[in-house]
Design an enzyme around this catalytic site. Sequence first.
Site, PDB file in Angstrom:
ATOM      1  N   HIS A  57      41.710  44.891  40.678  1.00 25.05           N
ATOM      2  CA  HIS A  57      43.038  45.148  40.110  1.00 25.05           C
ATOM      3  C   HIS A  57      42.933  46.236  39.057  1.00 25.05           C
ATOM      4  O   HIS A  57      41.841  46.702  38.733  1.00 25.05           O
ATOM      5  CB  HIS A  57      43.677  43.868  39.561  1.00 25.05           C
ATOM      6  CG  HIS A  57      42.976  43.242  38.403  1.00 25.05           C
ATOM      7  ND1 HIS A  57      41.730  42.653  38.500  1.00 25.05           N
ATOM      8  CD2 HIS A  57      43.347  43.088  37.092  1.00 25.05           C
ATOM      9  CE1 HIS A  57      41.374  42.159  37.331  1.00 25.05           C
ATOM     10  NE2 HIS A  57      42.329  42.420  36.450  1.00 25.05           N
ATOM     11  N   HIS A  59      43.619  46.597  35.750  1.00 28.96           N
ATOM     12  CA  HIS A  59      43.391  46.488  34.308  1.00 28.96           C
ATOM     13  C   HIS A  59      42.198  47.331  33.850  1.00 28.96           C
ATOM     14  O   HIS A  59      41.170  47.381  34.528  1.00 28.96           O
ATOM     15  CB  HIS A  59      43.194  45.024  33.915  1.00 28.96           C
ATOM     16  CG  HIS A  59      44.465  44.233  33.899  1.00 28.96           C
ATOM     17  ND1 HIS A  59      44.504  42.853  33.871  1.00 28.96           N
ATOM     18  CD2 HIS A  59      45.765  44.646  33.901  1.00 28.96           C
ATOM     19  CE1 HIS A  59      45.758  42.454  33.852  1.00 28.96           C
ATOM     20  NE2 HIS A  59      46.548  43.511  33.872  1.00 28.96           N
ATOM     21  N   ASP A  61      39.845  46.971  31.782  1.00 26.91           N
ATOM     22  CA  ASP A  61      38.530  46.338  31.657  1.00 26.91           C
ATOM     23  C   ASP A  61      37.917  46.003  33.015  1.00 26.91           C
ATOM     24  O   ASP A  61      36.882  45.347  33.093  1.00 26.91           O
ATOM     25  CB  ASP A  61      38.593  45.089  30.762  1.00 26.91           C
ATOM     26  CG  ASP A  61      39.445  43.973  31.342  1.00 26.91           C
ATOM     27  OD1 ASP A  61      40.452  44.269  32.012  1.00 26.91           O
ATOM     28  OD2 ASP A  61      39.103  42.791  31.131  1.00 26.91           O
ATOM     29  N   HIS A  62      38.550  46.518  34.068  1.00 30.08           N
ATOM     30  CA  HIS A  62      38.002  46.407  35.420  1.00 30.08           C
ATOM     31  C   HIS A  62      37.836  47.776  36.088  1.00 30.08           C
ATOM     32  O   HIS A  62      37.173  47.876  37.118  1.00 30.08           O
ATOM     33  CB  HIS A  62      38.901  45.519  36.287  1.00 30.08           C
ATOM     34  CG  HIS A  62      38.927  44.096  35.830  1.00 30.08           C
ATOM     35  ND1 HIS A  62      38.273  43.089  36.484  1.00 30.08           N
ATOM     36  CD2 HIS A  62      39.503  43.530  34.742  1.00 30.08           C
ATOM     37  CE1 HIS A  62      38.447  41.947  35.837  1.00 30.08           C
ATOM     38  NE2 HIS A  62      39.199  42.196  34.773  1.00 30.08           N
ATOM     39  N   HIS A 115      47.988  37.352  38.764  1.00 32.06           N
ATOM     40  CA  HIS A 115      47.494  37.943  37.512  1.00 32.06           C
ATOM     41  C   HIS A 115      48.043  39.360  37.389  1.00 32.06           C
ATOM     42  O   HIS A 115      48.575  39.742  36.342  1.00 32.06           O
ATOM     43  CB  HIS A 115      45.974  37.941  37.521  1.00 32.06           C
ATOM     44  CG  HIS A 115      45.358  38.493  36.270  1.00 32.06           C
ATOM     45  ND1 HIS A 115      45.456  37.863  35.050  1.00 32.06           N
ATOM     46  CD2 HIS A 115      44.629  39.619  36.050  1.00 32.06           C
ATOM     47  CE1 HIS A 115      44.824  38.571  34.133  1.00 32.06           C
ATOM     48  NE2 HIS A 115      44.315  39.648  34.708  1.00 32.06           N
ATOM     49  N   ASP A 134      40.108  38.470  38.332  1.00 27.15           N
ATOM     50  CA  ASP A 134      40.681  37.569  37.331  1.00 27.15           C
ATOM     51  C   ASP A 134      41.618  36.539  37.961  1.00 27.15           C
ATOM     52  O   ASP A 134      42.585  36.097  37.333  1.00 27.15           O
ATOM     53  CB  ASP A 134      41.453  38.370  36.274  1.00 27.15           C
ATOM     54  CG  ASP A 134      40.543  39.091  35.300  1.00 27.15           C
ATOM     55  OD1 ASP A 134      39.311  38.921  35.381  1.00 27.15           O
ATOM     56  OD2 ASP A 134      41.067  39.848  34.457  1.00 27.15           O
ATOM     57  N   HIS A 172      34.804  37.230  34.021  1.00 30.89           N
ATOM     58  CA  HIS A 172      34.755  36.935  32.589  1.00 30.89           C
ATOM     59  C   HIS A 172      33.979  35.658  32.314  1.00 30.89           C
ATOM     60  O   HIS A 172      33.964  34.731  33.127  1.00 30.89           O
ATOM     61  CB  HIS A 172      36.163  36.776  32.009  1.00 30.89           C
ATOM     62  CG  HIS A 172      36.944  38.044  31.951  1.00 30.89           C
ATOM     63  ND1 HIS A 172      36.825  38.948  30.911  1.00 30.89           N
ATOM     64  CD2 HIS A 172      37.856  38.570  32.805  1.00 30.89           C
ATOM     65  CE1 HIS A 172      37.636  39.975  31.129  1.00 30.89           C
ATOM     66  NE2 HIS A 172      38.266  39.768  32.274  1.00 30.89           N
TER      67      HIS A 172
END
Length: 242
Positions: A57, A59, A61-62, A115, A134, A172
Amino acid sequence: MAALEIVRIPVLSDNYVWLVHESESGATMVVDPAVADPVLAAATERGWTITDIWNTHWHPDHTGGNAAIKEATGCTITGPAAEAARIPTLDITVTGGDTVRLGNHVAAVWDVPAHTAGHIAYHFADDGAIFVGDTLFAMGCGRLFEGTAEQMFANMQRLAELDDATRVYCAHEYTLSNARFAVTVEPDNSALAKRLAAVETARSAGDATVPTTIGEERATNPFLRANSATELGRIRALKDAA
């Protein structure tokens, strides 16, 4: 067929990037690189050349390491078609029902919105592994930022149908906080109490708690165990407020 080699790379405060190597072809793939340098270092240390990045996805942090890893290696970046506008580094877009390959190993793409609206997962059925981003966590699930409890419940139902031994690679280290919350939802779940104790011991020693397995989640994850979208939504709201 040789087994996939899967390496966990801890980055940022609680992210995990997964480095996946197929020895027969030499192909090496990265799942959701938040940053580049630790990932490149881990590959170099093993003598591997990164050939692919797979995003679940959009985001940051990905996807934050996408551009630098591609610049360093010339790798191909694959990700969700529904989020292509938010991941400008993508070379290949995929959606549920598609397949992607790492050497001789084939993964099915799953649509798992909730998400984020276009979130996907990668299921290596023959390898008993699924990379869920996530969507599913150890004793938890992702926040419903762009989707609904109904969508997340459908995701949980589908995941619960996998074999108990299927390894779940999430992004995570949320396990301790998830476990402490889960026991408030199911205070009489002895398997959950036992798992919380084991997680507390592991985390106090600085040990990672993922990957998890579908069997572990079926026994201890209140989101995977929810009987309806309404119940999942209620539990998610409680977790968000905790």
